[in-house]
Design a protein around this motif. Structure first.
Motif, mmCIF file in Angstrom:
data_model
loop_
_atom_site.group_PDB
_atom_site.id
_atom_site.type_symbol
_atom_site.label_atom_id
_atom_site.label_comp_id
_atom_site.label_asym_id
_atom_site.label_seq_id
_atom_site.Cartn_x
_atom_site.Cartn_y
_atom_site.Cartn_z
ATOM 1 N N GLY A 139 38.314 -2.986 2.342
ATOM 2 C CA GLY A 139 38.485 -1.643 1.811
ATOM 3 C C GLY A 139 39.928 -1.368 1.417
ATOM 4 N N GLY A 165 37.097 -3.315 -2.094
ATOM 5 C CA GLY A 165 36.157 -2.575 -1.236
ATOM 6 C C GLY A 165 36.188 -1.083 -1.536
ATOM 7 N N ASP A 169 33.205 1.363 -2.774
ATOM 8 C CA ASP A 169 32.896 2.644 -2.126
ATOM 9 C C ASP A 169 32.913 3.798 -3.134
ATOM 10 O OD1 ASP A 169 32.646 1.289 0.262
ATOM 11 O OD2 ASP A 169 34.710 1.638 0.875
ATOM 12 N N GLY A 182 29.653 -0.704 -0.117
ATOM 13 C CA GLY A 182 29.575 -2.146 -0.402
ATOM 14 C C GLY A 182 28.218 -2.768 -0.105
ATOM 15 N N ASP A 186 25.518 -4.163 -2.902
ATOM 16 C CA ASP A 186 25.147 -5.577 -2.773
ATOM 17 C C ASP A 186 23.614 -5.707 -2.805
ATOM 18 O OD1 ASP A 186 25.099 -8.268 -2.177
ATOM 19 O OD2 ASP A 186 25.941 -8.084 -0.166
ATOM 20 N N GLY A 269 35.809 -7.158 4.991
ATOM 21 C CA GLY A 269 34.470 -6.585 4.851
ATOM 22 C C GLY A 269 33.693 -7.084 3.647
ATOM 23 N N ASN A 273 29.673 -9.989 1.188
ATOM 24 C CA ASN A 273 28.914 -9.838 -0.058
ATOM 25 C C ASN A 273 28.119 -11.106 -0.419
ATOM 26 O OD1 ASN A 273 28.894 -10.049 -3.285
ATOM 27 N ND2 ASN A 273 28.761 -7.919 -2.627
ATOM 28 N N ASP A 297 36.634 -4.785 10.220
ATOM 29 C CA ASP A 297 37.753 -4.629 11.153
ATOM 30 C C ASP A 297 37.288 -4.769 12.603
ATOM 31 O OD1 ASP A 297 39.395 -4.259 9.033
ATOM 32 O OD2 ASP A 297 39.576 -2.081 9.263
HETATM 33 O O1 KG4 Z 1 37.512 -5.098 6.420
HETATM 34 P P1 KG4 Z 1 36.861 -3.759 6.413
HETATM 35 O O2 KG4 Z 1 35.951 -3.392 7.542
HETATM 36 O O3 KG4 Z 1 37.911 -2.604 6.402
HETATM 37 C C1 KG4 Z 1 39.150 -2.656 5.816
HETATM 38 O O4 KG4 Z 1 40.081 -3.274 6.365
HETATM 39 O O5 KG4 Z 1 39.218 -2.062 4.728
HETATM 40 O O6 KG4 Z 1 36.102 -3.624 5.009
HETATM 41 C C2 KG4 Z 1 35.317 -2.528 4.678
HETATM 42 C C3 KG4 Z 1 34.921 -2.645 3.222
HETATM 43 C C4 KG4 Z 1 34.244 -1.384 2.683
HETATM 44 O O7 KG4 Z 1 34.881 -1.022 1.481
HETATM 45 C C5 KG4 Z 1 32.805 -1.840 2.430
HETATM 46 O O8 KG4 Z 1 32.178 -1.143 1.377
HETATM 47 C C6 KG4 Z 1 32.993 -3.301 2.114
HETATM 48 O O9 KG4 Z 1 34.002 -3.725 3.008
HETATM 49 N N1 KG4 Z 1 31.765 -4.104 2.303
HETATM 50 C C7 KG4 Z 1 31.131 -4.750 1.293
HETATM 51 C C8 KG4 Z 1 29.974 -5.358 1.855
HETATM 52 N N2 KG4 Z 1 29.969 -5.071 3.197
HETATM 53 C C9 KG4 Z 1 31.072 -4.313 3.451
HETATM 54 N N3 KG4 Z 1 31.425 -4.854 -0.007
HETATM 55 C C10 KG4 Z 1 30.591 -5.558 -0.778
HETATM 56 N N4 KG4 Z 1 29.469 -6.171 -0.325
HETATM 57 C C11 KG4 Z 1 29.129 -6.093 0.973
HETATM 58 N N5 KG4 Z 1 28.011 -6.695 1.406
#
Ligand code: KG4
Ligand code: ZN
Length: 328
Positions: A139, A165, A169, A182, A186, A269, A273, A297
């Motif tokens: 994100g 990310g 969103d 996300g 997906d 995150g 995908n 995270d």
């Molecule tokens: O790493 P994370 O938990 O938090 C940060 O450090 O930002 O990542 C969260 C992000 C969110 O924007 C979410 O929409 C995205 O990861 N995300 C995905 C998927 N699962 C989570 N984006 C695309 N496809 C997915 N399957």
């Protein structure tokens, strides 16, 4: 070598997470208090609300970790905490708790870089074979990082505007889907088709860029709404995702060709995908990604990298501060 038991805290964004990990790999306890239900109401994270939630939750999470693992604080060898990058108010909550434990228990304090944590989420299940190229997509981040050992990180590419990310969103939000968008995009994209009318051209340059793609999608949806035309969310999801992932793959393939890594890691995150995983797995290189719970995270990944800092006596003092723009 003696065992090293690290208590790690991660509060850089909207998850309050604490873990107890031995030797950077063996997870004795891992608790996360998620704020998704709260941020879902606003369609994204509001920093002030996130830090207040961390304050409310963190001591309960700590108590749970100690209780479920049957550990007393004096038994740990060090306390680690994410020092940045991230939301300053959120980071500060974790840092203050870590400093207090360090001071009260006379244990070394380790300030950890969040992105190094995301990369070391892969260490839980794999040993590292350098050189390694990591794609960190979350994100807050869109980066490709090269490593030739545990201590040197070279950022090959980053984003000049939005993180991927964040873009997922925002596109989800305009389609009236829930936060985080996300995983929903997906899933929807699997039944979608390409929309020619989403006008976007990717121009190759030195950085990732997502704001143009985001605007193209928003323009398409707004124009359709204005003309009272139906917006097919699956088709928008598919088209957006193809452009978004293509960019990642384009630069990742360049990095693979340039640095010939023994391993490629997908982290953060967005590493969850399915389209990204499908396309990267077709490359002629060994690809790894963490279990889903360690993609998003979490404090386990912070403990994993803190272990290597511990081995190098890379400790922080009580002046450790939150740094939203911490450099690698
Ligand atoms: O790493 P994370 O938990 O938090 C940060 O450090 O930002 O990542 C969260 C992000 C969110 O924007 C979410 O929409 C995205 O990861 N995300 C995905 C998927 N699962 C989570 N984006 C695309 N496809 C997915 N399957
Ligand atoms: Zn993250």
């Amino acid at each position: 070598m003696e065992d090293v038991l690290i208590l790690a805290i991660e509060t850089s964004c909207d998850d309050t997470s604490i873990a107890l990990v031995r030797n950077g790999k063996e997870v004795l306890a891992n608790k996360i208090s998620s704020q998704i239900a709260i941020h879902n109401q606003t369609g994204g994270v509001i920093p002030e609300i996130a830090s207040r939630q961390h304050c409310d939750n963190i001591l309960y999470v700590l108590e749970e970790v100690l209780k479920t693992s049957g550990t007393k604080l004096h038994q740990i060898d060090a306390v680690a905490v994410t020092a940045g990058p991230g939301l300053v108010g959120s980071l500060l909550v974790g840092i203050e708790v870590a400093k207090t434990i360090s001071l009260l228990m006379s244990k070394p304090l380790i300030g950890v870089h969040h992105i190094k944590g995301h990369i070391y989420a892969n260490y839980i299940e794999n040993d590292f074979d350098f050189p390694i190229v990591s794609l960190v997509v979350s994100g807050g981040h869109t980066e490709i990082v090269l490593q030739t050992n545990h201590y040197e990180f070279k950022r090959l590419y980053s984003t000049s505007d939005d993180a991927i990310g964040e873009c997922y969103d925002k596109v989800a939000r305009i389609l009236n889907l829930e936060y985080p968008g996300g995983p929903i995009i997906d899933r929807l994209a699997k039944s979608g088709q390409f929309i020619e009318d989403i006008k976007y051209t990717y121009t190759k340059n030195e950085s990732f860029t997502y704001s143009g793609l985001k605007s193209a999608v928003i323009n398409y949806v707004n124009t359709a709404k204005m003309k009272d035309q139906e917006v097919n969310a699956a088709d928008v999801a598919f088209t957006f995702q193809e452009y978004a992932i293509f960019q990642l793959l384009d630069k990742l393939v360049d990095a693979i060709n340039l640095y010939n890594p023994n391993q490629v890691f997908l982290c953060g995150g967005v590493a969850a995908n399915s389209r990204l995983r499908e396309l990267v797995s077709k490359q002629n290189v060994a690809v790894f990604y963490p279990q889903m719970q360690y993609c998003t995270d979490n404090a386990v990944m912070v403990a994993a990298y803190a272990y290597f800092q511990y081995l190098k006596n890379d400790f922080s003092d009580l002046n450790l501060n939150a740094n939203p723009n911490l450099k690698m």
